[in-house]
Design a protein around this motif. Structure first.
Motif, PDB file in Angstrom:
ATOM      1  N   LEU A 106       0.846  -1.189   0.000  1.00 13.53           N
ATOM      2  CA  LEU A 106       0.000   0.000   0.000  1.00 13.53           C
ATOM      3  C   LEU A 106       0.880   1.238   0.000  1.00 13.53           C
ATOM      4  O   LEU A 106       1.924   1.267   0.644  1.00 13.53           O
ATOM      5  CB  LEU A 106      -0.895   0.036   1.239  1.00 13.53           C
ATOM      6  N   SER A 107       0.477   2.250  -0.694  1.00  8.70           N
ATOM      7  CA  SER A 107       1.255   3.480  -0.677  1.00  8.70           C
ATOM      8  C   SER A 107       0.682   4.417   0.374  1.00  8.70           C
ATOM      9  O   SER A 107      -0.502   4.366   0.712  1.00  8.70           O
ATOM     10  CB  SER A 107       1.236   4.148  -2.047  1.00  8.70           C
ATOM     11  N   ILE A 108       1.521   5.280   0.879  1.00  9.16           N
ATOM     12  CA  ILE A 108       1.088   6.250   1.878  1.00  9.16           C
ATOM     13  C   ILE A 108       0.109   7.232   1.253  1.00  9.16           C
ATOM     14  O   ILE A 108      -0.836   7.675   1.890  1.00  9.16           O
ATOM     15  CB  ILE A 108       2.310   6.958   2.488  1.00  9.16           C
ATOM     16  N   VAL A 109       0.290   7.551  -0.012  1.00  2.00           N
ATOM     17  CA  VAL A 109      -0.614   8.466  -0.704  1.00  2.00           C
ATOM     18  C   VAL A 109      -2.024   7.867  -0.779  1.00  2.00           C
ATOM     19  O   VAL A 109      -3.015   8.548  -0.531  1.00  2.00           O
ATOM     20  CB  VAL A 109      -0.078   8.799  -2.113  1.00  2.00           C
ATOM     21  N   LYS A 125      -5.400   9.428   0.948  1.00  3.25           N
ATOM     22  CA  LYS A 125      -6.640   9.713   0.220  1.00  3.25           C
ATOM     23  C   LYS A 125      -7.833   9.021   0.873  1.00  3.25           C
ATOM     24  O   LYS A 125      -8.902   9.615   1.010  1.00  3.25           O
ATOM     25  CB  LYS A 125      -6.516   9.278  -1.238  1.00  3.25           C
ATOM     26  N   ALA A 126      -7.650   7.779   1.277  1.00  2.00           N
ATOM     27  CA  ALA A 126      -8.732   7.048   1.946  1.00  2.00           C
ATOM     28  C   ALA A 126      -9.062   7.700   3.283  1.00  2.00           C
ATOM     29  O   ALA A 126     -10.243   7.806   3.653  1.00  2.00           O
ATOM     30  CB  ALA A 126      -8.339   5.585   2.139  1.00  2.00           C
ATOM     31  N   GLU A 127      -8.045   8.133   3.999  1.00  2.00           N
ATOM     32  CA  GLU A 127      -8.278   8.788   5.297  1.00  2.00           C
ATOM     33  C   GLU A 127      -9.014  10.114   5.108  1.00  2.00           C
ATOM     34  O   GLU A 127      -9.925  10.433   5.872  1.00  2.00           O
ATOM     35  CB  GLU A 127      -6.950   9.014   6.018  1.00  2.00           C
ATOM     36  N   ARG A 128      -8.651  10.879   4.114  1.00  2.00           N
ATOM     37  CA  ARG A 128      -9.348  12.140   3.837  1.00  2.00           C
ATOM     38  C   ARG A 128     -10.807  11.889   3.492  1.00  2.00           C
ATOM     39  O   ARG A 128     -11.687  12.640   3.889  1.00  2.00           O
ATOM     40  CB  ARG A 128      -8.659  12.886   2.699  1.00  2.00           C
ATOM     41  N   LYS A 129     -11.065  10.828   2.744  1.00  2.00           N
ATOM     42  CA  LYS A 129     -12.441  10.489   2.381  1.00  2.00           C
ATOM     43  C   LYS A 129     -13.241  10.118   3.631  1.00  2.00           C
ATOM     44  O   LYS A 129     -14.384  10.549   3.789  1.00  2.00           O
ATOM     45  CB  LYS A 129     -12.445   9.319   1.393  1.00  2.00           C
ATOM     46  N   ARG A 130     -12.639   9.347   4.544  1.00  2.00           N
ATOM     47  CA  ARG A 130     -13.328   8.972   5.789  1.00  2.00           C
ATOM     48  C   ARG A 130     -13.592  10.199   6.664  1.00  2.00           C
ATOM     49  O   ARG A 130     -14.666  10.332   7.252  1.00  2.00           O
ATOM     50  CB  ARG A 130     -12.514   7.941   6.559  1.00  2.00           C
ATOM     51  N   VAL A 131     -12.616  11.097   6.740  1.00  2.00           N
ATOM     52  CA  VAL A 131     -12.788  12.311   7.535  1.00  2.00           C
ATOM     53  C   VAL A 131     -13.886  13.189   6.935  1.00  2.00           C
ATOM     54  O   VAL A 131     -14.719  13.738   7.663  1.00  2.00           O
ATOM     55  CB  VAL A 131     -11.451  13.081   7.652  1.00  2.00           C
ATOM     56  N   ALA A 132     -13.905  13.317   5.617  1.00  2.00           N
ATOM     57  CA  ALA A 132     -14.945  14.117   4.961  1.00  2.00           C
ATOM     58  C   ALA A 132     -16.325  13.520   5.203  1.00  2.00           C
ATOM     59  O   ALA A 132     -17.283  14.251   5.473  1.00  2.00           O
ATOM     60  CB  ALA A 132     -14.656  14.223   3.465  1.00  2.00           C
TER      61      ALA A 132
END
Length: 137
Positions: free
Chosen positions: A12-15, A19-26
């Motif tokens: 898995l890449s950190i990028v 992106k997945a974390e930003r989507k969950r936060v949003a």
């Protein structure tokens, strides 16, 4: 490092993770704001109009003929004041207890329980509106 700014860690890449974390936060932010907006609409718009309408219709006012049925009267202010007072009193009395239980069992179970309680309250609100009963408010 692959030279593109993304490091590979076990496939898995950190990028990608970012992106997945930003989507969950949003998504979580949207859910919280939608819940807060619905609470504000219910508390400051739907609840007062509903209580005034139910009490005034019980006193013989016909909403189809008189728009004053939706407004406050001396009889409709008493149940509305009681409902708001009980809401604030229960928040004050049980806030510390719920915080302690949340520390013990975790936030997620308490949030799920709170959402279930809120759902039951919303159903009672709808039934109370449909049956014109203040007992369910």
């Amino acid at each position: 490092d692959d030279g593109k700014g993304a490091m590979e860690v076990s496939g898995l890449s950190i990028v990608t993770d970012l992106k997945a974390e930003r989507k969950r936060v949003a998504l979580a932010t949207f859910a919280v704001l939608a819940g807060a907006a619905s609470y504000i609409i219910m508390l400051f718009t739907a609840l007062p109009i509903s209580v005034h309408l139910i009490v005034n219709v019980g006193n013989g006012c016909v909403p189809e003929e008189d728009t004053a049925c939706f407004g406050p009267t001396s009889e409709s202010q008493k149940p509305y004041t009681l409902i708001i007072t009980l809401l604030r009193l229960m928040t004050f009395l049980f806030g510390t207890f719920v915080g302690t239980v949340s520390d013990r069992y975790g936030r997620r179970p308490m949030l799920i329980l709170a959402l279930c309680g809120y759902s039951v309250t919303a159903v009672c609100f709808i039934i109370g509106w449909a049956t014109q009963s203040l007992a369910l408010f």
